[in-house]
Design an enzyme around this catalytic site. Structure first.
Site, PDB file in Angstrom:
ATOM      1  N   TYR A 101      -1.366  43.499  23.442  1.00 27.96           N
ATOM      2  CA  TYR A 101      -0.613  45.260  23.251  1.00 27.96           C
ATOM      3  C   TYR A 101      -2.281  46.462  23.277  1.00 27.96           C
ATOM      4  O   TYR A 101      -3.166  45.627  23.707  1.00 27.96           O
ATOM      5  CB  TYR A 101      -0.725  45.426  21.345  1.00 27.96           C
ATOM      6  CG  TYR A 101      -0.528  46.922  21.624  1.00 27.96           C
ATOM      7  CD1 TYR A 101       1.336  47.814  21.695  1.00 27.96           C
ATOM      8  CD2 TYR A 101      -0.888  47.432  21.629  1.00 27.96           C
ATOM      9  CE1 TYR A 101       1.210  48.902  21.126  1.00 27.96           C
ATOM     10  CE2 TYR A 101      -1.379  49.001  20.868  1.00 27.96           C
ATOM     11  CZ  TYR A 101       0.231  49.279  20.939  1.00 27.96           C
ATOM     12  OH  TYR A 101       1.240  50.556  21.475  1.00 27.96           O
ATOM     13  N   GLU A 189       1.267  53.231  27.096  1.00 24.79           N
ATOM     14  CA  GLU A 189       1.663  52.129  26.845  1.00 24.79           C
ATOM     15  C   GLU A 189       1.616  50.789  27.364  1.00 24.79           C
ATOM     16  O   GLU A 189       3.396  50.968  28.120  1.00 24.79           O
ATOM     17  CB  GLU A 189       2.695  51.716  24.920  1.00 24.79           C
ATOM     18  CG  GLU A 189       2.823  50.806  24.002  1.00 24.79           C
ATOM     19  CD  GLU A 189       3.667  51.199  23.042  1.00 24.79           C
ATOM     20  OE1 GLU A 189       2.977  51.530  22.226  1.00 24.79           O
ATOM     21  OE2 GLU A 189       4.738  50.896  23.140  1.00 24.79           O
TER      22      GLU A 189
END
Length: 367
Positions: A101, A189
């Site tokens: 992530y 992101e």
């Protein structure tokens, strides 16, 4: 302004962040052609601006072109949290060996960009922060100093990346920060960032840009996301969509709905000079909001011409399969022509805002 995944990935690729091969499809046939060209299993991903599409069934997989066509037609009939799916990204399915992530956002309390990274990707970062906060690496960037590649590699090492991939993952972290800065982003992101036999790829992409900075990026004007920027649009808790030309008129229309015992489902200001295309987009936008039972279109033509509004309404009603009652108040510039067009098309209208609002509430209560 939130970007669709495919738009964010175009920017990522332009700035040197690897992404899987893929193309956008707006029909099952287009998806079938794209999948056939890839000659591999594909992921078919609904392109919506709402989060949580995976859990909502908005991402599916296919191992042959015919199945890709069927899945795409199925997805194009769905909504994700009230947002209609109008296109999908057909993308080569990644052979995932490991997921990470990675995100960069502005932390307002510290007034610094914050990099958040984890050795666990493809997960809800909020849940991870609650249940396993020790698995999240946080790195604040001094805005007065240059963020250097060696710092990105250090974040990569702390994520638990193997020595053979520290440079590759570090390079992506550094490049993602360049995207964050260059495009005036609130959020950049990648979830997940994946390790595959072909290398490290951004399997997903999220990019949220500062609306007030868009004028600095004319190269983005061709993005489809700008269509939604034509409106001031707010979703509410009621079931009567309110559309008006001007914030004051729209708010007044909402007040009239409340006064008559109804509850507004939307605030949508189409502004001045709305073209038939914009009227059509506005109607389709509120139609995609699931709670809407009735639409109240409140137009007092000044710069906005009543005949343009009428044409937009007629075009939208031809194209939408959703049978939602539409109550129109239409007066002002070119009102005679606009009212004539509606009458010829068999669409009723009111000239009084009070009468139109009352009628919308009565119809809604009868449903």
């Amino acid at each position: 302004m939130k970007l669709y995944e495919y738009s964010a990935k175009k920017i990522f690729q332009k700035e040197g962040i690897p992404i899987p091969p893929g193309e956008v499809a707006r029909s099952g046939k287009e998806a079938q052609i794209i999948a056939a060209k890839m000659e591999k299993a594909v992921a078919i991903k609904s392109q919506v601006l709402m989060g949580g599409r995976g859990k909502a069934g908005g991402i599916k997989f296919s191992d042959n072109p015919q199945k890709a066509e069927e899945i795409t037609w199925e997805l194009l009939k769905t909504q994700i949290k009230g947002e209609a799916v109008n296109m999908v990204l057909v993308e080569q399915k990644a052979e995932i060996q490991k997921e990470f992530y990675l995100s960069i956002a502005m932390d307002r309390s510290s007034r610094k960009p914050l990099i958040m990274a984890s050795g666990e990707g493809g997960v809800d970062i909020e849940d991870l922060a609650i249940n396993n906060p020790e698995k999240i690496i946080k790195y604040y960037i001094n805005p007065l100093e240059e963020f250097l590649p060696y710092q990105a590699r250090e974040i990569s090492r702390k994520m638990g990346v193997g020595s053979e991939l520290i440079s590759s993952v570090g390079a992506i972290i550094w490049k993602l920060f360049q995207v964050f800065q260059k495009y005036d982003a609130h959020l950049a992101e990648i979830n997940p960032l994946v390790v595959t036999p072909e290398g490290v790829l951004a399997a997903d992409a999220k990019l949220d840009l500062d609306d007030d900075s868009i004028y600095r990026h004319p190269e983005l004007k061709d993005l489809e996301e700008f269509e939604s920027e034509e409106f001031a649009f707010v979703k509410l808790e009621g079931d009567i969509a309110v559309i008006g030309n001007g914030a004051g008129l729209t708010l007044t229309g909402m007040d009239m709905i409340k006064l008559n015992g109804g509850e507004p489902a939307t605030f949508l200001d189409i502004g001045g000079g709305a073209s038939p295309e914009i009227i059509k987009k506005a109607l389709n936008l509120v139609l995609a909001h699931t709670p809407v039972k009735v639409i109240f279109l409140n137009v007092l033509g000044g710069i906005t011409r009543a005949d343009d509004v009428a044409r937009g309404v007629i075009n939208a009603l031809k194209d939408t399969p959703k049978n939602v009652p539409l109550v129109i108040r239409l007066t002002g510039t070119n009102e005679e022509e606009g009212q004539r067009l509606l009458s010829d098309a068999g669409v009723s209208y009111e000239t009084s805002m009070e009468d139109a609002a009352k009628k919308a509430v009565e119809i809604c209560k009868s449903l």
